[in-house]
Write a protein that holds these residues in place. Structure first.
Motif, PDB file in Angstrom:
ATOM      1  N   GLY A  12       0.803  -1.222   0.000  1.00 21.74           N
ATOM      2  CA  GLY A  12       0.000   0.000   0.000  1.00 21.74           C
ATOM      3  C   GLY A  12       0.835   1.271   0.000  1.00 21.74           C
ATOM      4  O   GLY A  12       0.296   2.363  -0.165  1.00 21.74           O
ATOM      5  N   ALA A  13       2.153   1.140   0.176  1.00 18.22           N
ATOM      6  CA  ALA A  13       3.039   2.309   0.184  1.00 18.22           C
ATOM      7  C   ALA A  13       3.246   2.822  -1.241  1.00 18.22           C
ATOM      8  O   ALA A  13       3.257   2.044  -2.198  1.00 18.22           O
ATOM      9  N   GLU A  14       3.410   4.132  -1.375  1.00 19.71           N
ATOM     10  CA  GLU A  14       3.691   4.740  -2.679  1.00 19.71           C
ATOM     11  C   GLU A  14       5.209   4.768  -2.870  1.00 19.71           C
ATOM     12  O   GLU A  14       5.941   5.256  -2.008  1.00 19.71           O
ATOM     13  N   VAL A  15       5.683   4.201  -3.990  1.00 14.62           N
ATOM     14  CA  VAL A  15       7.117   4.054  -4.224  1.00 14.62           C
ATOM     15  C   VAL A  15       7.472   4.412  -5.663  1.00 14.62           C
ATOM     16  O   VAL A  15       6.604   4.519  -6.523  1.00 14.62           O
ATOM     17  N   LYS A  16       8.775   4.601  -5.893  1.00 15.46           N
ATOM     18  CA  LYS A  16       9.321   4.731  -7.243  1.00 15.46           C
ATOM     19  C   LYS A  16      10.221   3.525  -7.464  1.00 15.46           C
ATOM     20  O   LYS A  16      11.081   3.244  -6.636  1.00 15.46           O
ATOM     21  N   VAL A  17       9.987   2.806  -8.580  1.00 17.71           N
ATOM     22  CA  VAL A  17      10.773   1.608  -8.877  1.00 17.71           C
ATOM     23  C   VAL A  17      11.459   1.759 -10.226  1.00 17.71           C
ATOM     24  O   VAL A  17      11.032   2.541 -11.071  1.00 17.71           O
ATOM     25  N   GLY A  54       0.765  -4.086 -11.880  1.00 17.06           N
ATOM     26  CA  GLY A  54       1.358  -5.320 -12.376  1.00 17.06           C
ATOM     27  C   GLY A  54       2.835  -5.190 -12.696  1.00 17.06           C
ATOM     28  O   GLY A  54       3.509  -6.181 -12.955  1.00 17.06           O
ATOM     29  N   ILE A  55       3.361  -3.972 -12.676  1.00 16.28           N
ATOM     30  CA  ILE A  55       4.780  -3.724 -12.967  1.00 16.28           C
ATOM     31  C   ILE A  55       5.635  -4.272 -11.827  1.00 16.28           C
ATOM     32  O   ILE A  55       5.307  -4.095 -10.655  1.00 16.28           O
ATOM     33  N   VAL A  56       6.725  -4.966 -12.176  1.00 20.61           N
ATOM     34  CA  VAL A  56       7.678  -5.481 -11.198  1.00 20.61           C
ATOM     35  C   VAL A  56       8.981  -4.704 -11.330  1.00 20.61           C
ATOM     36  O   VAL A  56       9.471  -4.483 -12.441  1.00 20.61           O
ATOM     37  N   GLY A  57       9.524  -4.259 -10.204  1.00 24.00           N
ATOM     38  CA  GLY A  57      10.775  -3.516 -10.228  1.00 24.00           C
ATOM     39  C   GLY A  57      11.388  -3.411  -8.851  1.00 24.00           C
ATOM     40  O   GLY A  57      10.804  -3.862  -7.865  1.00 24.00           O
ATOM     41  N   ARG A  58      12.571  -2.824  -8.801  1.00 26.76           N
ATOM     42  CA  ARG A  58      13.275  -2.646  -7.536  1.00 26.76           C
ATOM     43  C   ARG A  58      13.052  -1.223  -7.016  1.00 26.76           C
ATOM     44  O   ARG A  58      13.179  -0.255  -7.762  1.00 26.76           O
ATOM     45  N   VAL A  59      12.724  -1.121  -5.734  1.00 23.58           N
ATOM     46  CA  VAL A  59      12.391   0.163  -5.110  1.00 23.58           C
ATOM     47  C   VAL A  59      13.633   1.046  -5.022  1.00 23.58           C
ATOM     48  O   VAL A  59      14.660   0.640  -4.503  1.00 23.58           O
ATOM     49  N   LYS A  60      13.535   2.249  -5.564  1.00 18.75           N
ATOM     50  CA  LYS A  60      14.604   3.249  -5.473  1.00 18.75           C
ATOM     51  C   LYS A  60      14.244   4.334  -4.482  1.00 18.75           C
ATOM     52  O   LYS A  60      15.120   4.977  -3.915  1.00 18.75           O
ATOM     53  N   ALA A  61      12.946   4.572  -4.253  1.00 25.41           N
ATOM     54  CA  ALA A  61      12.517   5.600  -3.299  1.00 25.41           C
ATOM     55  C   ALA A  61      11.142   5.254  -2.752  1.00 25.41           C
ATOM     56  O   ALA A  61      10.291   4.765  -3.487  1.00 25.41           O
ATOM     57  N   VAL A  62      10.957   5.499  -1.450  1.00 22.40           N
ATOM     58  CA  VAL A  62       9.654   5.354  -0.813  1.00 22.40           C
ATOM     59  C   VAL A  62       9.122   6.762  -0.596  1.00 22.40           C
ATOM     60  O   VAL A  62       9.780   7.582   0.034  1.00 22.40           O
ATOM     61  N   LEU A  63       7.959   7.064  -1.129  1.00 20.74           N
ATOM     62  CA  LEU A  63       7.404   8.430  -1.057  1.00 20.74           C
ATOM     63  C   LEU A  63       6.551   8.633   0.186  1.00 20.74           C
ATOM     64  O   LEU A  63       6.125   7.727   0.818  1.00 20.74           O
TER      65      LEU A  63
END
Length: 63
Positions: A12-17, A54-63
């Motif tokens: 549920g967290a907003e992130v940039k991946v 549905g996008i899979v990626g590695r978290v670079k930032a947690v907003l």
């Protein structure tokens, strides 16, 4: 917040991946975490997550 530590990321967290095919360019995609895919407590390249889109990626930032 740091995306390399699993404790910083909740469903549920907003992130940039960064997606696998965007790792060279570093292009980031913003979204909401649906599932956390990395089991280890930390990862040097970022915790792998699946977004609600549905996008899979590695978290670079947690907003």
């Amino acid at each position: 917040m740091d995306g390399t530590k699993r404790v910083n990321i909740q469903v549920g967290a907003e992130v940039k991946v960064v997606q696998k095919h965007h790792q060279r360019s570093g292009e980031l995609t913003e979204g909401i975490v649906k599932r956390i895919l990395t089991n280890s407590p930390n990862h040097p390249h970022g915790i792998k997550v699946q977004l609600t889109s549905g996008i899979v990626g590695r978290v670079k930032a947690v907003l």
